[in-house]
Scaffold this motif. Structure first.
Motif, PDB file in Angstrom:
ATOM      1  N   SER A 131     103.065 129.133 -38.491  1.00 55.62           N
ATOM      2  CA  SER A 131     101.279 128.683 -38.742  1.00 55.62           C
ATOM      3  C   SER A 131     100.574 129.046 -39.132  1.00 55.62           C
ATOM      4  CB  SER A 131     100.874 129.408 -36.832  1.00 55.62           C
ATOM      5  OG  SER A 131     101.804 130.295 -36.793  1.00 55.62           O
ATOM      6  N   ASP A 132     101.285 130.269 -40.180  1.00 57.30           N
ATOM      7  CA  ASP A 132     100.491 131.701 -40.873  1.00 57.30           C
ATOM      8  C   ASP A 132      99.773 130.609 -42.080  1.00 57.30           C
ATOM      9  OD1 ASP A 132      99.116 133.621 -42.475  1.00 57.30           O
ATOM     10  OD2 ASP A 132     100.846 134.705 -41.754  1.00 57.30           O
ATOM     11  N   SER A 133      98.560 130.917 -41.631  1.00 57.23           N
ATOM     12  CA  SER A 133      97.361 129.706 -43.747  1.00 57.23           C
ATOM     13  C   SER A 133      97.512 130.662 -44.555  1.00 57.23           C
ATOM     14  CB  SER A 133      96.881 129.185 -42.858  1.00 57.23           C
ATOM     15  OG  SER A 133      97.194 128.403 -42.146  1.00 57.23           O
ATOM     16  N   ARG A 134      97.972 131.835 -44.709  1.00 60.18           N
ATOM     17  CA  ARG A 134      97.339 132.981 -45.766  1.00 60.18           C
ATOM     18  C   ARG A 134      98.384 132.275 -46.657  1.00 60.18           C
ATOM     19  NH1 ARG A 134      99.238 138.878 -43.150  1.00 60.18           N
ATOM     20  NH2 ARG A 134     100.712 137.882 -42.705  1.00 60.18           N
ATOM     21  N   LEU A 135      99.591 131.409 -46.338  1.00 60.40           N
ATOM     22  CA  LEU A 135     100.032 131.200 -47.920  1.00 60.40           C
ATOM     23  C   LEU A 135     100.954 129.247 -48.029  1.00 60.40           C
ATOM     24  CD1 LEU A 135     103.673 132.805 -47.381  1.00 60.40           C
ATOM     25  CD2 LEU A 135     102.768 132.527 -45.755  1.00 60.40           C
ATOM     26  N   ASP A 136     101.182 128.981 -47.954  1.00 63.78           N
ATOM     27  CA  ASP A 136     102.000 127.645 -48.682  1.00 63.78           C
ATOM     28  C   ASP A 136     103.087 127.541 -48.228  1.00 63.78           C
ATOM     29  OD1 ASP A 136      98.955 126.951 -49.106  1.00 63.78           O
ATOM     30  OD2 ASP A 136      99.792 126.160 -50.783  1.00 63.78           O
ATOM     31  N   TRP A 137     103.327 126.148 -47.022  1.00 63.42           N
ATOM     32  CA  TRP A 137     104.391 126.242 -47.221  1.00 63.42           C
ATOM     33  C   TRP A 137     105.506 125.323 -47.205  1.00 63.42           C
ATOM     34  CZ3 TRP A 137     107.452 130.067 -44.427  1.00 63.42           C
ATOM     35  CH2 TRP A 137     106.513 131.576 -43.695  1.00 63.42           C
ATOM     36  N   LEU A 138     106.950 124.726 -47.709  1.00 66.78           N
ATOM     37  CA  LEU A 138     107.519 124.434 -48.073  1.00 66.78           C
ATOM     38  C   LEU A 138     108.852 124.333 -47.181  1.00 66.78           C
ATOM     39  CD1 LEU A 138     107.504 121.635 -50.630  1.00 66.78           C
ATOM     40  CD2 LEU A 138     109.390 123.133 -51.804  1.00 66.78           C
ATOM     41  N   PHE A 139     108.756 122.345 -46.590  1.00 74.56           N
ATOM     42  CA  PHE A 139     109.620 122.200 -45.214  1.00 74.56           C
ATOM     43  C   PHE A 139     110.968 121.892 -46.717  1.00 74.56           C
ATOM     44  CE2 PHE A 139     111.878 118.290 -43.723  1.00 74.56           C
ATOM     45  CZ  PHE A 139     112.493 119.530 -42.423  1.00 74.56           C
ATOM     46  N   THR A 150     116.566 115.192 -41.639  1.00 76.92           N
ATOM     47  CA  THR A 150     117.165 114.164 -40.582  1.00 76.92           C
ATOM     48  C   THR A 150     115.676 113.420 -39.437  1.00 76.92           C
ATOM     49  OG1 THR A 150     117.722 115.942 -38.715  1.00 76.92           O
ATOM     50  CG2 THR A 150     119.605 114.676 -39.902  1.00 76.92           C
ATOM     51  N   ALA A 151     115.459 114.860 -39.963  1.00 77.95           N
ATOM     52  CA  ALA A 151     113.959 114.172 -39.461  1.00 77.95           C
ATOM     53  C   ALA A 151     112.295 115.284 -40.373  1.00 77.95           C
ATOM     54  CB  ALA A 151     114.163 114.417 -37.607  1.00 77.95           C
ATOM     55  N   TRP A 152     111.608 114.918 -40.420  1.00 77.01           N
ATOM     56  CA  TRP A 152     110.596 115.323 -40.171  1.00 77.01           C
ATOM     57  C   TRP A 152     109.496 116.500 -39.731  1.00 77.01           C
ATOM     58  CZ3 TRP A 152     110.974 115.372 -46.240  1.00 77.01           C
ATOM     59  CH2 TRP A 152     111.686 115.100 -46.555  1.00 77.01           C
ATOM     60  N   GLY A 166     113.222 116.781 -49.909  1.00 76.43           N
ATOM     61  CA  GLY A 166     114.743 117.098 -49.500  1.00 76.43           C
ATOM     62  C   GLY A 166     114.653 115.226 -49.832  1.00 76.43           C
ATOM     63  N   GLY A 167     115.339 114.724 -50.895  1.00 69.76           N
ATOM     64  CA  GLY A 167     116.341 113.827 -51.269  1.00 69.76           C
ATOM     65  C   GLY A 167     115.311 112.397 -51.395  1.00 69.76           C
ATOM     66  N   ILE A 168     113.772 113.108 -52.261  1.00 73.30           N
ATOM     67  CA  ILE A 168     113.056 112.076 -52.447  1.00 73.30           C
ATOM     68  C   ILE A 168     112.844 112.058 -53.894  1.00 73.30           C
ATOM     69  CG2 ILE A 168     110.780 111.750 -53.143  1.00 73.30           C
ATOM     70  CD1 ILE A 168     110.481 113.750 -50.618  1.00 73.30           C
ATOM     71  N   GLY A 169     112.923 110.503 -54.297  1.00 72.40           N
ATOM     72  CA  GLY A 169     113.245 110.234 -55.797  1.00 72.40           C
ATOM     73  C   GLY A 169     112.570 108.595 -55.604  1.00 72.40           C
ATOM     74  N   LEU A 177     107.836 108.810 -47.242  1.00 76.00           N
ATOM     75  CA  LEU A 177     105.689 109.190 -46.355  1.00 76.00           C
ATOM     76  C   LEU A 177     106.168 108.447 -44.845  1.00 76.00           C
ATOM     77  CD1 LEU A 177     103.894 108.116 -49.581  1.00 76.00           C
ATOM     78  CD2 LEU A 177     104.911 110.257 -49.545  1.00 76.00           C
ATOM     79  N   LYS A 178     106.589 107.040 -45.640  1.00 79.12           N
ATOM     80  CA  LYS A 178     106.347 106.264 -43.879  1.00 79.12           C
ATOM     81  C   LYS A 178     106.693 106.949 -42.494  1.00 79.12           C
ATOM     82  CE  LYS A 178     106.855 101.434 -45.390  1.00 79.12           C
ATOM     83  NZ  LYS A 178     107.929 100.356 -46.108  1.00 79.12           N
ATOM     84  N   ALA A 179     108.278 107.526 -42.769  1.00 79.48           N
ATOM     85  CA  ALA A 179     108.622 108.497 -42.084  1.00 79.48           C
ATOM     86  C   ALA A 179     108.189 109.905 -42.018  1.00 79.48           C
ATOM     87  CB  ALA A 179     109.726 108.927 -42.466  1.00 79.48           C
ATOM     88  N   ILE A 180     107.011 111.296 -42.943  1.00 82.24           N
ATOM     89  CA  ILE A 180     106.045 111.464 -42.490  1.00 82.24           C
ATOM     90  C   ILE A 180     105.143 111.388 -42.019  1.00 82.24           C
ATOM     91  CG2 ILE A 180     104.091 113.499 -43.572  1.00 82.24           C
ATOM     92  CD1 ILE A 180     106.253 113.599 -46.299  1.00 82.24           C
ATOM     93  N   ASP A 181     104.329 110.322 -42.215  1.00 80.16           N
ATOM     94  CA  ASP A 181     103.354 109.514 -40.853  1.00 80.16           C
ATOM     95  C   ASP A 181     101.697 110.067 -41.054  1.00 80.16           C
ATOM     96  OD1 ASP A 181     102.105 108.002 -39.416  1.00 80.16           O
ATOM     97  OD2 ASP A 181     102.772 108.087 -37.991  1.00 80.16           O
TER      98      ASP A 181
END
Length: 216
Positions: A131-139, A150-152, A166-169, A177-181
């Motif tokens: 929840s900390d918005s002082r920096l950006d976060w990469l899943f 297995t899930a986004w 993760g596994g994007i190409g 992108l459909k899974a992130i929705d």
């Protein structure tokens, strides 16, 4: 219709001879180029040495993020005033200090370091969205290995700026992108490394194929 990513991060610049082509692709699509920084691993294509990194930074026309790894990243997260690494010219710095997450102290030190050098800082996460918005976060559950999660995680409209990796190409990005929705109006980015390389080196044809699949 799901929201498209604000930009695509292609991580792993390795060859300054590509700078002209990098600029050309950047002029057509919203791209951030990730430069992996670890002075202990510069014998590997993924980790350009200081001379190559300087060529990318001074070229102009490229949006760059430094992805600091290894001992230098661990020192940023634990003793930020002890770190001596040249990060001038980057818009963001991602601190890859651990595969197991960040403590409150790691977060504070990373925020402090980014503000000290005048760039936006980033950390990785692999479970619930911070929840900390002082920096950006990469899943990230892949850590450069090309493994898809297995899930986004769900994007929150009022949460921090979050990226997905993760596994994007070229062959998977549309399904991802459909899974992130992502809800309309929510900003995010996608990041990739292993699936945009050929024989270990960055392949700009694959990068362009990703851009076409996302933005047309």
């Amino acid at each position: 219709m799901a929201e498209l990513p604000s930009f695509i991060a292609f991580t792993g610049l390795d060859n300054p001879a590509q700078i002209g082509d990098l600029r050309e692709l950047s002029a057509r699509y919203p791209i951030e180029w990730g430069v992996l920084v670890d002075d202990a691993q510069t014998e590997k294509p993924l980790f350009p040495d200081a001379e190559k990194r300087k060529a990318f930074v001074t070229a102009g026309g490229l949006r760059l993020a430094a992805h600091v790894c290894g001992e230098q990243a661990r020192r940023i997260a634990n003793e930020p005033d002890s770190v001596d690494v040249e990060l001038f010219g980057y818009s963001r710095v991602q601190v890859n200090h651990s595969f197991t997450g960040s403590s409150a102290a790691h977060i504070e030190n990373t925020v402090y370091f980014g503000r000290k050098i005048g760039v936006r800082s980033m950390l990785q996460f692999s479970k619930e969205t911070p929840s900390d918005s002082r920096l950006d976060w990469l899943f990230d559950v892949s850590f450069g290995t090309g493994v898809a999660p297995t899930a986004w995680p769900t994007l929150a409209k009022n949460g921090p700026f979050v990226g997905f990796s993760g596994g994007i190409g070229p062959d998977t990005v549309k399904d991802v992108l459909k899974a992130i929705d992502a809800p309309q109006g929510v900003q995010y980015w996608i990041d990739m490394e292993s699936r945009i390389r050929t024989d270990g080196y960055l392949d700009l044809n694959k990068c362009e194929a990703v851009c076409r699949a996302v933005y047309g």
